[in-house]
Design a protein around this motif. Structure first.
Motif, mmCIF file in Angstrom:
data_model
loop_
_atom_site.group_PDB
_atom_site.id
_atom_site.type_symbol
_atom_site.label_atom_id
_atom_site.label_comp_id
_atom_site.label_asym_id
_atom_site.label_seq_id
_atom_site.Cartn_x
_atom_site.Cartn_y
_atom_site.Cartn_z
ATOM 1 N N GLY A 303 0.798 -1.235 0.000
ATOM 2 C CA GLY A 303 0.000 0.000 0.000
ATOM 3 C C GLY A 303 0.820 1.270 0.000
ATOM 4 N N CYS A 304 2.043 1.219 -0.540
ATOM 5 C CA CYS A 304 2.879 2.424 -0.543
ATOM 6 C C CYS A 304 2.173 3.569 -1.281
ATOM 7 N N THR A 305 2.124 4.709 -0.636
ATOM 8 C CA THR A 305 1.448 5.863 -1.238
ATOM 9 C C THR A 305 2.439 6.887 -1.796
ATOM 10 N N GLN A 306 3.737 6.534 -1.772
ATOM 11 C CA GLN A 306 4.809 7.429 -2.239
ATOM 12 C C GLN A 306 4.898 8.711 -1.405
ATOM 13 N N CYS A 307 4.510 8.638 -0.132
ATOM 14 C CA CYS A 307 4.536 9.850 0.694
ATOM 15 C C CYS A 307 5.961 10.299 0.987
ATOM 16 N N GLY A 308 6.914 9.368 0.985
ATOM 17 C CA GLY A 308 8.328 9.734 1.173
ATOM 18 C C GLY A 308 8.765 9.933 2.615
ATOM 19 N N TYR A 309 7.894 9.656 3.598
ATOM 20 C CA TYR A 309 8.279 9.853 4.998
ATOM 21 C C TYR A 309 9.401 8.910 5.436
ATOM 22 N N CYS A 310 9.612 7.844 4.709
ATOM 23 C CA CYS A 310 10.672 6.897 5.053
ATOM 24 C C CYS A 310 12.044 7.369 4.558
ATOM 25 N N MET A 311 12.081 8.455 3.819
ATOM 26 C CA MET A 311 13.319 8.925 3.204
ATOM 27 C C MET A 311 13.950 10.035 4.058
ATOM 28 N N ASP A 318 16.024 4.320 -3.128
ATOM 29 C CA ASP A 318 14.865 5.148 -3.486
ATOM 30 C C ASP A 318 13.607 4.323 -3.200
ATOM 31 N N ILE A 319 13.227 4.301 -1.918
ATOM 32 C CA ILE A 319 12.148 3.400 -1.483
ATOM 33 C C ILE A 319 10.826 3.673 -2.232
ATOM 34 N N PRO A 320 10.363 4.933 -2.284
ATOM 35 C CA PRO A 320 9.058 5.152 -2.937
ATOM 36 C C PRO A 320 9.040 4.693 -4.393
ATOM 37 N N ASN A 321 10.107 4.998 -5.128
ATOM 38 C CA ASN A 321 10.081 4.627 -6.549
ATOM 39 C C ASN A 321 10.294 3.133 -6.777
ATOM 40 N N CYS A 322 11.056 2.486 -5.875
ATOM 41 C CA CYS A 322 11.172 1.023 -5.980
ATOM 42 C C CYS A 322 9.783 0.399 -5.821
ATOM 43 N N PHE A 323 9.033 0.897 -4.838
ATOM 44 C CA PHE A 323 7.700 0.336 -4.592
ATOM 45 C C PHE A 323 6.710 0.713 -5.704
ATOM 46 N N LYS A 324 6.908 1.903 -6.244
ATOM 47 C CA LYS A 324 5.996 2.321 -7.320
ATOM 48 C C LYS A 324 6.059 1.337 -8.493
ATOM 49 N N PRO A 363 10.006 2.428 10.979
ATOM 50 C CA PRO A 363 9.140 3.147 11.937
ATOM 51 C C PRO A 363 8.491 4.399 11.352
ATOM 52 N N HIS A 364 9.031 4.916 10.255
ATOM 53 C CA HIS A 364 8.483 6.150 9.668
ATOM 54 C C HIS A 364 7.400 5.882 8.631
ATOM 55 N N CYS A 365 7.183 4.620 8.319
ATOM 56 C CA CYS A 365 6.245 4.335 7.221
ATOM 57 C C CYS A 365 4.803 4.596 7.661
ATOM 58 N N THR A 366 4.141 5.462 6.907
ATOM 59 C CA THR A 366 2.755 5.825 7.234
ATOM 60 C C THR A 366 1.796 4.657 6.980
ATOM 61 N N GLN A 367 2.224 3.691 6.173
ATOM 62 C CA GLN A 367 1.346 2.560 5.835
ATOM 63 C C GLN A 367 1.774 1.272 6.550
ATOM 64 N N MET A 368 2.671 1.426 7.497
ATOM 65 C CA MET A 368 3.157 0.295 8.299
ATOM 66 C C MET A 368 3.679 -0.858 7.438
ATOM 67 N N ASN A 370 6.542 -3.253 6.075
ATOM 68 C CA ASN A 370 7.863 -3.753 6.472
ATOM 69 C C ASN A 370 8.786 -3.516 5.267
ATOM 70 N N ILE A 371 9.421 -2.356 5.277
ATOM 71 C CA ILE A 371 10.124 -1.896 4.070
ATOM 72 C C ILE A 371 11.246 -2.834 3.625
ATOM 73 N N PRO A 372 12.190 -3.235 4.519
ATOM 74 C CA PRO A 372 13.257 -4.119 4.014
ATOM 75 C C PRO A 372 12.722 -5.435 3.450
HETATM 76 S S1 SF4 Z 1 6.729 5.894 4.182
HETATM 77 FE FE1 SF4 Z 1 5.797 3.967 3.535
HETATM 78 S S2 SF4 Z 1 4.096 4.617 2.232
HETATM 79 FE FE2 SF4 Z 1 5.455 6.392 2.434
HETATM 80 S S3 SF4 Z 1 6.878 6.228 0.691
HETATM 81 FE FE3 SF4 Z 1 7.853 5.189 2.389
HETATM 82 S S4 SF4 Z 1 7.238 3.033 2.113
HETATM 83 FE FE4 SF4 Z 1 5.843 4.241 0.888
#
Ligand code: SF4
Ligand code: SF4
Length: 384
Positions: A303-311, A318-324, A363-368, A370-372
């Motif tokens: 459910g990544c929304t590309q909010c970028g709070y994890c960066m 580049d977490i958001p774009n990898c998930f995109k 811990p910063h992911c708004t959608q909880m 598990n990024i790694p």
């Molecule tokens: S914080 Fe979570 S939802 Fe937001 S960009 Fe990073 S992985 Fe995606």
């Protein structure tokens, strides 16, 4: 064929443009165009009203750094009496440019390959932040002024694969004639999205759309649940007709590029373009398109929304774009197509495989998410 005025240029362009990057090939080799069938496709398209042909330096090349076969093939075709019947567009290969002289070198090479003295539309190919930073250093504006004033190019523009904020900066940087962005009913919020398309239209810059069919993914192998939604419509259309009509309905879209691979596809697309009027979709039909888009989006992997709070990631992932790109691959069940985007739009040092599982981002992911753990899946899908 429906024609629209291309921004401020005064040129009347066919709503359907011919994208010259997916001609049939011999033995599946990209650099060997099947010329007999491809000539028939171009002849049919032009005789039936298509007047915008879009090629590019790497089209039909085995690599993106070598000149492809599309430009010389189009050049030969046009020199058989078709040159005056069409507007010819090609693009400067941004990813190869290192210094100012490179821009001159590639333009002159492309003029030679195309066998013409003037290119109607010369676009800076695939603007993303890194390429843009370099172009500003290289005084792109001066190059564009020069090539217009010496007549090698009639109009200038850019094709774009980044976010809306950068689009605004690029648009403000120069008095462009055309801008080319990606749009289809799944991509309203992808890259510069619908906001970008509307902004380009509001500036009266020629508005060219690419990827109307998302690389064919929204018209081939349609899942049954998606077909059921289309079938609810009182006006019956094929997925292909829906995809084009969605774009033709927008009055600020001037030309929609389709990279066609057979004569049959050319015929089908032209038949639809003959009914490509703006403002024809009812609210009910627009609702059905939205429902289809939502059903596709539910197929995303996370459910990544590309909010970028994890960066930022300390390892530069580049977490958001990898998930995109991962989510699009899962949504459309086409990892190969998304892998191309993944490797071309994300720097090598920022790919998922650079994650060292430090856990600082989670811990910063708004959608909880598990990024790694999810990045491991991205790596396995695209990089294995
Ligand atoms: S914080 Fe979570 S939802 Fe937001 S960009 Fe990073 S992985 Fe995606
Ligand atoms: S877990 Fe991976 S992605 Fe997250 S901060 Fe650490 S290295 Fe970066």
């Amino acid at each position: 064929m429906i024609y629209r005025e291309l921004g401020n240029t005064g040129e009347k362009v066919s709503i359907l443009g011919f994208g010259a990057m997916r001609f049939p090939t011999i033995g599946g080799k990209p650099d060997q165009i099947e010329e007999v069938e491809s000539n028939k496709m171009l002849e049919y398209a032009i005789e039936n009203g298509v007047n915008y042909i879009d090629t590019g330096f790497p089209y039909h090349s085995a690599t993106t750094t070598e000149p492809g076969q599309s430009e010389p093939f189009i050049g030969e075709f046009l020199n058989r009496g078709y040159r005056e019947k069409v507007l010819l567009a090609t693009k400067l290969p941004s990813w190869i440019i290192e210094k100012k002289e490179d821009m001159e070198y590639y333009l002159d090479l492309q003029l030679k390959q195309l066998g013409v003295d003037q290119i109607d539309f010369y676009l800076i190919h695939t603007i993303i932040q890194d390429y843009w930073n370099l172009f500003k250093e290289l005084d792109l504006a001066e190059f564009l002024d020069n090539i217009k004033s010496d007549g090698r190019v009639k109009y200038v523009g850019f094709s774009f694969h980044d976010e809306f904020d950068l689009l605004l900066e690029v648009m403000d940087h120069y008095e462009w004639d055309v801008a080319q962005t990606q749009m289809n009913y799944l991509d309203e919020n992808y890259q510069s999205g619908l906001e970008g398309l509307k902004y380009i239209g509001s500036q009266n810059v020629g508005n060219i759309v690419m990827e109307p069919l998302r690389g064919g993914n929204i018209v081939e192998n349609i899942p049954a649940d998606i077909m059921n939604i289309w079938d609810k419509s009182p006006i019956k259309r094929t997925p292909l007709e829906w995809a084009f009509q969605y774009l033709y309905d927008m009055e600020y879209v001037d030309v929609v590029l389709s990279g066609m691979s057979s004569l049959e596809q050319v015929k089908e697309n032209i038949a639809i373009a003959n009914t490509g009027y703006p403002n024809t979709l009812s609210d009910e039909e627009k609702g059905i398109i939205k429902e289809v888009a939502l059903a596709y989006k539910k197929k995303k992997a996370n459910g990544c929304t590309q909010c970028g709070y994890c960066m930022p990631c300390p390892e530069k992932v580049d977490i958001p774009n990898c998930f995109k790109e991962y989510n699009i691959a899962m949504m459309l069940d086409n990892p190969e197509a998304s892998a191309m985007q993944y490797f071309s739009l994300i720097k090598e040092e920022s790919l998922a495989s650079n994650c060292i599982n430090c856990g600082k981002c989670t811990p910063h992911c708004t959608q909880m998410i598990n990024i790694p753990e999810e990045l491991e899946k991205v790596k396995n899908l695209f990089e294995s």
